[in-house]
Design an enzyme around this catalytic site. Sequence first.
Site, PDB file in Angstrom:
ATOM      1  N   LEU A 108       0.837  -1.198   0.000  1.00  9.42           N
ATOM      2  CA  LEU A 108       0.000   0.000   0.000  1.00  9.42           C
ATOM      3  C   LEU A 108       0.872   1.248   0.000  1.00  9.42           C
ATOM      4  CD1 LEU A 108      -2.890  -0.878   2.468  1.00  9.42           C
ATOM      5  CD2 LEU A 108      -2.610  -1.439   0.051  1.00  9.42           C
ATOM      6  N   GLY A 148       1.915  -9.146   6.439  1.00 12.93           N
ATOM      7  CA  GLY A 148       2.462  -8.365   7.539  1.00 12.93           C
ATOM      8  C   GLY A 148       2.524  -6.906   7.150  1.00 12.93           C
ATOM      9  N   GLY A 149       2.363  -6.004   8.126  1.00  5.76           N
ATOM     10  CA  GLY A 149       2.404  -4.583   7.820  1.00  5.76           C
ATOM     11  C   GLY A 149       1.369  -4.226   6.777  1.00  5.76           C
ATOM     12  N   ASP A 150       1.799  -3.537   5.708  1.00  9.24           N
ATOM     13  CA  ASP A 150       0.878  -3.166   4.631  1.00  9.24           C
ATOM     14  C   ASP A 150       1.123  -4.008   3.383  1.00  9.24           C
ATOM     15  OD1 ASP A 150       3.359  -2.054   4.100  1.00  9.24           O
ATOM     16  OD2 ASP A 150       2.543  -0.301   3.089  1.00  9.24           O
ATOM     17  N   GLU A 151       1.665  -5.212   3.578  1.00 15.69           N
ATOM     18  CA  GLU A 151       1.946  -6.104   2.455  1.00 15.69           C
ATOM     19  C   GLU A 151       0.867  -7.188   2.343  1.00 15.69           C
ATOM     20  OE1 GLU A 151       6.824  -5.855   2.355  1.00 15.69           O
ATOM     21  OE2 GLU A 151       5.838  -7.591   3.266  1.00 15.69           O
TER      22      GLU A 151
END
Length: 217
Positions: A108, A148-151
């Site tokens: 993102l 994970g995170g924005d992945e």
Amino acid sequence: MLGFLAEAARSGVKPSAINWRMLHASGTWARVENVAVNLLSDPTFAGVVLTTRDVTHRVALEEQLVHRAFHDELTGLANRALFTNRVEQAILRASRDATRTAVLFLDLDDFKEINDSLGHAAGDALLVQGAERLRMCLRAGDTAARLGGDEFAVLIEGCRPDGDEAMRVAERVSNAFGRPFTLEDREAFSTASIGVAIGSPTETGEELLRNADLAMY
């Protein structure tokens, strides 16, 4: 039930157990566990003792724990472990039916800026809304995951070697993330960078995912 009791009667004194659903008087379904003990040789009982107990809450907890082990808690999408396993299985199936497996890797854009400026609650809301948009872009049988995170990642099965199906999905995802998100009563934009990799029969799931990650950059 009759078959279960008949089996218990033939199994000696070792307890036999079975789980099933039972319709409660309230109209809801309950998960119950039956344990049968063969006491036919015991003159005191001379029968099969059947014990029934409600295990609805235990089964629900077990299912919840299994779901949490393989799904992202925030978005409900598959996590990396489940996604990689499904990619591995998809590659095996593709080798048998002469199709290809594709993986999309998404990141993102501007997520950090939104998370830092509007706060973590807004960042979480963006991830949840993004996951829902991702689901809406997929075909039946495709798998979306938050790594994970924005992945995020998408598994696409049954592709032709030219990867045309994967590119159509990537285009739908790109268009979906081009629309504004509503975060804390305000509009915010976060497009998606997308990499596409078409697998070969000799690749592993991790290799295909890594190639999609490289393609994104």
